[in-house]
Design a protein around this motif. Structure first.
Motif, short mmCIF file in Angstrom:
data_model
loop_
_atom_site.label_atom_id
_atom_site.label_comp_id
_atom_site.label_asym_id
_atom_site.label_seq_id
_atom_site.Cartn_x
_atom_site.Cartn_y
_atom_site.Cartn_z
N ARG A 52 0.85 -1.19 0.00
CA ARG A 52 0.00 0.00 0.00
C ARG A 52 0.89 1.24 0.00
O ARG A 52 1.81 1.37 0.80
N VAL A 53 0.63 2.15 -0.93
CA VAL A 53 1.41 3.37 -1.05
C VAL A 53 1.14 4.25 0.18
O VAL A 53 -0.02 4.57 0.48
N ALA A 54 2.21 4.64 0.87
CA ALA A 54 2.07 5.48 2.06
C ALA A 54 2.29 6.96 1.74
O ALA A 54 1.56 7.82 2.23
N GLN A 55 3.30 7.25 0.91
CA GLN A 55 3.63 8.64 0.59
C GLN A 55 3.98 8.77 -0.88
O GLN A 55 4.66 7.90 -1.45
N VAL A 56 3.49 9.85 -1.49
CA VAL A 56 3.92 10.25 -2.83
C VAL A 56 4.33 11.71 -2.69
O VAL A 56 3.49 12.59 -2.48
N LEU A 57 5.63 12.00 -2.78
CA LEU A 57 6.18 13.25 -2.28
C LEU A 57 6.34 14.34 -3.34
O LEU A 57 6.66 15.47 -3.00
N PHE A 58 6.13 14.02 -4.64
CA PHE A 58 6.36 15.02 -5.68
C PHE A 58 5.18 15.04 -6.65
O PHE A 58 4.45 14.05 -6.80
N ASP A 59 5.03 16.18 -7.33
CA ASP A 59 3.97 16.38 -8.32
C ASP A 59 4.59 16.59 -9.71
O ASP A 59 5.81 16.74 -9.85
N GLU A 60 3.70 16.62 -10.73
CA GLU A 60 4.16 16.88 -12.08
C GLU A 60 4.89 18.22 -12.15
O GLU A 60 4.46 19.21 -11.55
N ARG A 69 14.40 10.73 -2.18
CA ARG A 69 13.31 9.80 -1.88
C ARG A 69 12.02 10.39 -2.44
O ARG A 69 11.63 11.51 -2.10
N MET A 70 11.32 9.60 -3.26
CA MET A 70 10.16 10.13 -3.98
C MET A 70 8.83 9.54 -3.50
O MET A 70 7.79 10.17 -3.62
N TYR A 206 13.56 5.85 -4.81
CA TYR A 206 14.50 6.96 -4.99
C TYR A 206 14.69 7.28 -6.46
O TYR A 206 14.55 6.40 -7.33
N ALA A 207 14.99 8.55 -6.73
CA ALA A 207 15.26 8.98 -8.10
C ALA A 207 16.59 8.42 -8.55
O ALA A 207 17.60 8.59 -7.87
N PRO A 208 16.65 7.77 -9.71
CA PRO A 208 17.92 7.20 -10.17
C PRO A 208 18.88 8.24 -10.72
O PRO A 208 20.08 8.01 -10.77
N SER A 209 18.36 9.40 -11.15
CA SER A 209 19.21 10.46 -11.69
C SER A 209 18.41 11.76 -11.66
O SER A 209 17.22 11.78 -11.34
N ASP A 210 19.08 12.86 -12.00
CA ASP A 210 18.40 14.15 -12.06
C ASP A 210 17.32 14.11 -13.15
O ASP A 210 17.52 13.54 -14.21
N GLY A 211 16.19 14.75 -12.86
CA GLY A 211 15.13 14.76 -13.87
C GLY A 211 13.92 15.55 -13.40
O GLY A 211 13.89 16.10 -12.30
N THR A 212 12.90 15.56 -14.26
CA THR A 212 11.66 16.28 -13.99
C THR A 212 10.50 15.30 -14.02
O THR A 212 10.40 14.46 -14.93
N VAL A 213 9.64 15.38 -13.03
CA VAL A 213 8.46 14.51 -12.97
C VAL A 213 7.47 14.97 -14.04
O VAL A 213 7.02 16.12 -14.03
N ILE A 214 7.14 14.07 -14.96
CA ILE A 214 6.18 14.42 -16.00
C ILE A 214 4.84 13.73 -15.79
O ILE A 214 3.85 14.09 -16.44
N ALA A 215 4.78 12.76 -14.89
CA ALA A 215 3.50 12.11 -14.59
C ALA A 215 3.56 11.52 -13.19
O ALA A 215 4.52 10.83 -12.84
N ARG A 216 2.54 11.81 -12.40
CA ARG A 216 2.36 11.20 -11.08
C ARG A 216 1.19 10.25 -11.22
O ARG A 216 0.04 10.66 -11.36
#
Length: 335
Positions: A52-60, A69-70, A206-216
């Motif tokens: 069960r997903v507990a936290q989603v820490l970032f938006d598009e 940690r994402m 965790y994010a594997p590299s630098d980037g921008t969230v394009i879809a949550r």
């Protein structure tokens, strides 16, 4: 005289213009223009474990750096599994230590005393058998009595042999095979503990590299299976341009050749180099609308953009300019 001077000036102006036009024509003949699209790689981020997903820490649109940690899963089931695995390791380790140590001194003393007791019983049984056997000729005892005392003697002797074997086993300790089996059980318990530790660590994404969230894609409370995507992440580096070149001009370019890249959205000139030329021909992609071009066989190029910025977006059409003059000519011009 003034007319002659004016004529000379006019000839010089015309000559300069012709020379400049010839130079520009020669330069344009050395330039090859390719057309392609920005190709930014994307990553689908997912948990390796279900839950069960507990936290989603970032938006598009949020920018993240590598190691951020994402998202997290509810970790309680995995914490409990790890605690059970750790307990199993302790049990297996204690069992192996016991086998290496052998029996306690008190247990060895107990088996030694049991041997003495068996020997005393055997001595008494042997004495009774001899006494009854001597009475048989005088009929003071019967054959039944003799047989009974003989059986008791044999049983007592067997008891002595069993007590000796028990003492020898107690003094020698456990067999090598038993110790090896206990050692293997400990290794299996440790492996299970390691698996539980890894599973618990996998409840954090965790994010594997630098980037921008394009879809949550998922929200807190969602039940997910392993490998269900939580985010789509657009990687900031590297940035490529995917372009295509006709076979007739393929010989004018080489991997590593420098290029300039322009887009319709700004006047900025980006720099890069040709990184890959496909060895296999293919038809022009359907994104090219002209019917004639769609039937041409072309070769795919991958161009690495060295100074990309956020203005270059996924799928953006760009123009790639390649100077096809030899490297020596370019070096002489730069100097």
């Amino acid at each position: 005289m003034k007319r002659i001077l004016a004529l000379i000036i006019m000839l010089l102006i015309v000559g300069s213009g012709i020379f400049a036009w010839i130079q520009r024509t020669d330069q344009n003949e050395n330039l090859l223009y390719l057309y392609g699209n920005v190709d930014i790689r994307e990553v689908q981020l997912a948990f390796r474990q279900p839950g069960r997903v507990a936290q989603v820490l970032f938006d598009e649109g949020d920018f993240v750096v590598a190691g951020t940690r994402m998202a997290t899963l509810d970790a309680q089931p995995y914490q409990e599994a790890l605690a059970a695995a750790q307990a199993s390791v302790q049990v297996a380790r204690a069992e192996l230590a016991k086998m290496h140590s052998g029996l306690r001194p008190q247990e060895i003393t107990q088996t030694r005393e049991a041997l003495k007791q068996a020997q005393a019983l055997a001595h008494r049984a042997e004495h009774d058998y001899v006494r009854v056997s001597k009475l048989l000729p005088s009929r003071a005892s019967s054959q039944h009595d003799v047989d009974s005392t003989r059986a008791a003697r044999d049983q007592a002797v067997a008891g002595v042999r069993a007590a000796k074997a028990a003492l020898s086993q107690a003094e020698e300790g456990f067999r090598k095979e038993d110790i090896a089996a206990a050692d293997a059980q400990l290794a299996a318990a440790i492996a299970t503990q390691d698996q539980a530790t890894t599973a618990l660590a996998d409840t954090e994404l965790y994010a594997p590299s630098d980037g921008t969230v394009i879809a949550r894609i998922r929200e807190p409370g969602s039940m997910v299976a392993s490998q269900n995507a939580i985010y789509n992440l657009s990687l900031d580096h590297p940035v490529y341009v995917r372009a295509y070149i006709n076979e007739t001009v393929l010989g004018r370019i080489t991997p590593g050749a420098p290029v300039q890249i322009r887009s319709d959205s700004s006047r900025k000139i980006y720099h890069g180099q040709i990184g890959f030329i496909s060895p296999r021909a293919e038809f022009t992609p359907k994104t090219v609308e002209t019917t004639e071009l769609r039937t041409d066989l072309v070769y795919r190029l991958r161009i690495v953009v060295n100074d990309a910025d956020p203005a270059l977006r996924q799928g953006m059409p760009v123009t790639v300019e390649v100077d096809t003059r030899p490297t020596a000519d370019l070096s002489a011009e730069g100097s």
